[in-house]
Design a protein around this motif. Structure first.
Motif, PDB file in Angstrom:
ATOM      1  N   LEU A 180       0.670  -1.415   0.233  1.00  0.00           N
ATOM      2  CA  LEU A 180       0.165   0.257   0.120  1.00  0.00           C
ATOM      3  C   LEU A 180       0.702   1.502  -0.182  1.00  0.00           C
ATOM      4  O   LEU A 180       0.763   2.173  -0.123  1.00  0.00           O
ATOM      5  CB  LEU A 180      -0.927   0.081   1.462  1.00  0.00           C
ATOM      6  CG  LEU A 180      -1.862   1.031   1.348  1.00  0.00           C
ATOM      7  CD1 LEU A 180      -3.092   0.998   0.116  1.00  0.00           C
ATOM      8  CD2 LEU A 180      -2.806   1.019   2.440  1.00  0.00           C
ATOM      9  N   TRP A 184       1.034   4.347  -2.874  1.00  0.00           N
ATOM     10  CA  TRP A 184       0.198   5.755  -2.695  1.00  0.00           C
ATOM     11  C   TRP A 184       1.466   6.364  -3.304  1.00  0.00           C
ATOM     12  O   TRP A 184       1.254   7.148  -3.530  1.00  0.00           O
ATOM     13  CB  TRP A 184       0.970   5.579  -0.836  1.00  0.00           C
ATOM     14  CG  TRP A 184      -0.388   6.331  -0.048  1.00  0.00           C
ATOM     15  CD1 TRP A 184       0.387   8.115  -0.198  1.00  0.00           C
ATOM     16  CD2 TRP A 184      -1.382   6.467   0.435  1.00  0.00           C
ATOM     17  NE1 TRP A 184      -1.100   8.990   0.240  1.00  0.00           N
ATOM     18  CE2 TRP A 184      -1.353   7.942   0.914  1.00  0.00           C
ATOM     19  CE3 TRP A 184      -2.654   5.378   1.192  1.00  0.00           C
ATOM     20  CZ2 TRP A 184      -2.739   8.369   1.481  1.00  0.00           C
ATOM     21  CZ3 TRP A 184      -3.296   5.901   1.726  1.00  0.00           C
ATOM     22  CH2 TRP A 184      -3.570   6.861   1.406  1.00  0.00           C
ATOM     23  N   LYS A 187       0.127   6.760  -6.898  1.00  0.00           N
ATOM     24  CA  LYS A 187      -1.088   7.195  -6.682  1.00  0.00           C
ATOM     25  C   LYS A 187      -2.393   7.745  -5.712  1.00  0.00           C
ATOM     26  O   LYS A 187      -2.620   8.062  -5.818  1.00  0.00           O
ATOM     27  CB  LYS A 187      -2.205   6.134  -7.252  1.00  0.00           C
ATOM     28  CG  LYS A 187      -1.713   4.816  -8.237  1.00  0.00           C
ATOM     29  CD  LYS A 187      -2.831   4.081  -7.836  1.00  0.00           C
ATOM     30  CE  LYS A 187      -2.460   2.589  -9.352  1.00  0.00           C
ATOM     31  NZ  LYS A 187      -2.959   1.826  -8.903  1.00  0.00           N
ATOM     32  N   GLY A 188      -1.832   8.519  -4.151  1.00  0.00           N
ATOM     33  CA  GLY A 188      -1.838   8.859  -3.346  1.00  0.00           C
ATOM     34  C   GLY A 188      -2.875   7.991  -2.945  1.00  0.00           C
ATOM     35  O   GLY A 188      -2.743   6.926  -3.379  1.00  0.00           O
ATOM     36  N   GLY A 189      -3.870   9.064  -2.266  1.00  0.00           N
ATOM     37  CA  GLY A 189      -4.962   8.429  -1.119  1.00  0.00           C
ATOM     38  C   GLY A 189      -5.398   7.142  -2.106  1.00  0.00           C
ATOM     39  O   GLY A 189      -6.162   6.457  -1.475  1.00  0.00           O
ATOM     40  N   ALA A 191      -4.203   4.531  -4.148  1.00  0.00           N
ATOM     41  CA  ALA A 191      -3.798   3.302  -3.698  1.00  0.00           C
ATOM     42  C   ALA A 191      -4.648   2.755  -2.823  1.00  0.00           C
ATOM     43  O   ALA A 191      -5.150   1.669  -2.833  1.00  0.00           O
ATOM     44  CB  ALA A 191      -2.476   4.057  -3.382  1.00  0.00           C
ATOM     45  N   LEU A 192      -5.375   3.816  -2.141  1.00  0.00           N
ATOM     46  CA  LEU A 192      -6.872   2.774  -1.090  1.00  0.00           C
ATOM     47  C   LEU A 192      -7.643   2.005  -1.956  1.00  0.00           C
ATOM     48  O   LEU A 192      -8.740   0.810  -1.034  1.00  0.00           O
ATOM     49  CB  LEU A 192      -6.924   3.269   0.150  1.00  0.00           C
ATOM     50  CG  LEU A 192      -7.291   2.909   1.142  1.00  0.00           C
ATOM     51  CD1 LEU A 192      -6.999   2.179   2.304  1.00  0.00           C
ATOM     52  CD2 LEU A 192      -7.936   4.029   2.252  1.00  0.00           C
ATOM     53  N   ASP A 223      -5.856  13.142  -0.929  1.00  0.00           N
ATOM     54  CA  ASP A 223      -4.439  13.204  -0.113  1.00  0.00           C
ATOM     55  C   ASP A 223      -3.481  12.180  -0.871  1.00  0.00           C
ATOM     56  O   ASP A 223      -2.930  11.558  -2.109  1.00  0.00           O
ATOM     57  CB  ASP A 223      -4.887  11.007   0.829  1.00  0.00           C
ATOM     58  CG  ASP A 223      -5.212  11.327   1.664  1.00  0.00           C
ATOM     59  OD1 ASP A 223      -5.653  12.301   2.522  1.00  0.00           O
ATOM     60  OD2 ASP A 223      -6.234  10.317   1.783  1.00  0.00           O
ATOM     61  N   PRO A 225       0.331  11.812  -3.240  1.00  0.00           N
ATOM     62  CA  PRO A 225       0.927  10.595  -3.176  1.00  0.00           C
ATOM     63  C   PRO A 225       2.778  10.991  -2.913  1.00  0.00           C
ATOM     64  O   PRO A 225       2.753  12.247  -2.137  1.00  0.00           O
ATOM     65  CB  PRO A 225       0.948  11.131  -4.977  1.00  0.00           C
ATOM     66  CG  PRO A 225       1.079  12.085  -4.817  1.00  0.00           C
ATOM     67  CD  PRO A 225      -0.274  12.488  -4.441  1.00  0.00           C
ATOM     68  N   SER A 249       3.197   8.885   8.325  1.00  0.00           N
ATOM     69  CA  SER A 249       3.853   8.608   6.714  1.00  0.00           C
ATOM     70  C   SER A 249       4.468  10.068   6.328  1.00  0.00           C
ATOM     71  O   SER A 249       3.929  10.650   6.820  1.00  0.00           O
ATOM     72  CB  SER A 249       2.536   8.350   5.792  1.00  0.00           C
ATOM     73  OG  SER A 249       1.971   9.228   5.776  1.00  0.00           O
ATOM     74  N   ASP A 252       5.269  13.706   1.995  1.00  0.00           N
ATOM     75  CA  ASP A 252       4.810  13.485   0.635  1.00  0.00           C
ATOM     76  C   ASP A 252       4.958  14.346  -0.614  1.00  0.00           C
ATOM     77  O   ASP A 252       6.257  15.292  -0.423  1.00  0.00           O
ATOM     78  CB  ASP A 252       2.739  13.879   0.383  1.00  0.00           C
ATOM     79  CG  ASP A 252       2.613  15.268   1.020  1.00  0.00           C
ATOM     80  OD1 ASP A 252       3.149  15.989   0.909  1.00  0.00           O
ATOM     81  OD2 ASP A 252       1.392  15.297   1.236  1.00  0.00           O
ATOM     82  N   ARG A 278      -7.064   9.575   8.815  1.00  0.00           N
ATOM     83  CA  ARG A 278      -5.227   9.865   8.235  1.00  0.00           C
ATOM     84  C   ARG A 278      -4.925  11.392   9.264  1.00  0.00           C
ATOM     85  O   ARG A 278      -6.429  11.875   9.149  1.00  0.00           O
ATOM     86  CB  ARG A 278      -4.972  10.170   7.608  1.00  0.00           C
ATOM     87  CG  ARG A 278      -4.065  10.356   6.395  1.00  0.00           C
ATOM     88  CD  ARG A 278      -4.257   9.713   5.451  1.00  0.00           C
ATOM     89  NE  ARG A 278      -2.425  11.163   4.341  1.00  0.00           N
ATOM     90  CZ  ARG A 278      -0.967  10.646   5.049  1.00  0.00           C
ATOM     91  NH1 ARG A 278      -1.237   8.939   5.146  1.00  0.00           N
ATOM     92  NH2 ARG A 278      -0.463  11.042   4.146  1.00  0.00           N
TER      93      ARG A 278
END
Length: 286
Positions: A180, A184, A187-189, A191-192, A223, A225, A249, A252, A278
């Motif tokens: 994940l 991320w 793709k940033g958020g 990806a979730l 969110d 990447p 995390s 970014d 988050r």
């Protein structure tokens, strides 16, 4: 007095039919209510020092521990009120979660300054009681209408999916977190999205808990990447069907960092994210 507090005394009686299906969840509910009552009667500091384990993870918004957050005297004099609107329990009966609204005022009976939602992780202790091992919350605007307890999920155990005896889900979850994190970066958020459970929920500041897929996708687009992480903590229920991870995390692609907490559940034999929370960290002074 906040309406949220007036709900507390009737919660146990009000969810009787649900407990006919899941009697083992009632001790967790009673622990949550006792926690909230202590905060009302004895204050935030005393309640959190009593009901959080010594190694509990808390977020404000950076990840810290119980002692650092609530240990120093005199503590927060404000008035914190909450109740669970939904709860879930591992099939093995040793790990649970609770979700619900909270309000904060400068003093008891004062005007509410902040509304929000919390997510807590509860673990059964050696003596048989329950304590919270993680607690996180997001602020948001006042809801348009009061939240109804247990309106989102029934108070029933997770579907009983178990692993073979002796198996350990920790390495699997570490790989899931690593995959994940790698996705991320690109793709940033978003990806979730493929990792969310069917009943997956997303909690972000300034928003009520998100359930609608379109709303979740829109929120995750914000969110950024580039934020990588490794979980600082991971715990798995003995039955191998429920787990949680947390950590920090970032940065970014804009240099921002954040804290996260995720609850994972087995779904169709694969681990999926039931909750993703988050909390962005404040920008460092220039």
């Amino acid at each position: 007095m906040s309406r949220a507090w007036t709900v507390l005394p009737c919660l146990v009686a009000g969810v009787g039919p649900a407990f006919a299906q899941a009697p083992s969840l009632e001790p967790v509910l009673r622990a949550e209510l006792a926690f909230a009552r202590m905060a009302d009667e004895k204050g935030i500091r005393t309640a959190f020092l009593t009901w959080l384990t010594e190694d509990a993870s808390v977020f404000s918004p950076r990840m810290t521990n119980r002692k650092e957050q609530y240990g120093p005297e005199p503590g927060d004099p404000g008035h914190l009120v909450w109740y669970p609107e939904a709860m879930g329990l591992a099939a093995s009966g040793d790990l649970a979660w609770s979700l619900g609204p909270w309000t904060y005022a400068v003093k008891k009976g004062g005007a509410v300054l902040v509304h929000g939602h919390f997510l807590s992780v509860w673990r059964k202790q050696a003596g048989g009681g329950w304590k919270a091992v993680a607690d996180i919350g997001v602020p948001h605007a006042a809801p348009e209408r009061p939240v109804e307890p247990f309106a989102i999920w029934d108070a029933a155990p997770m579907k009983r999916l178990t692993q073979s005896k002796g198996s350990d889900a920790t390495p699997v979850l570490l790989r899931k977190e690593a995959d994940l994190a790698a996705a991320w970066v690109e793709k940033g958020g978003l990806a979730l999205l493929p990792e969310l459970a069917k009943a997956g929920r997303v909690l972000r500041p300034r928003r009520m808990p998100l359930r609608d897929p379109a709303e979740i996708e829109k929120a995750l687009e914000a969110d950024r990447p580039g934020a990588r992480w490794e979980p600082a903590r991971i715990q798995v229920a003995a039955g191998g069907d429920l787990a949680w991870t947390c950590g920090e995390s970032g940065p970014d692609d804009r240099g921002a960092t954040a804290s996260f907490l995720r609850i994972w559940t087995l779904e169709g034999g694969d681990w999926k994210v039931l909750f993703d929370v988050r909390l962005p960290h404040p920008a460092p002074p220039k």
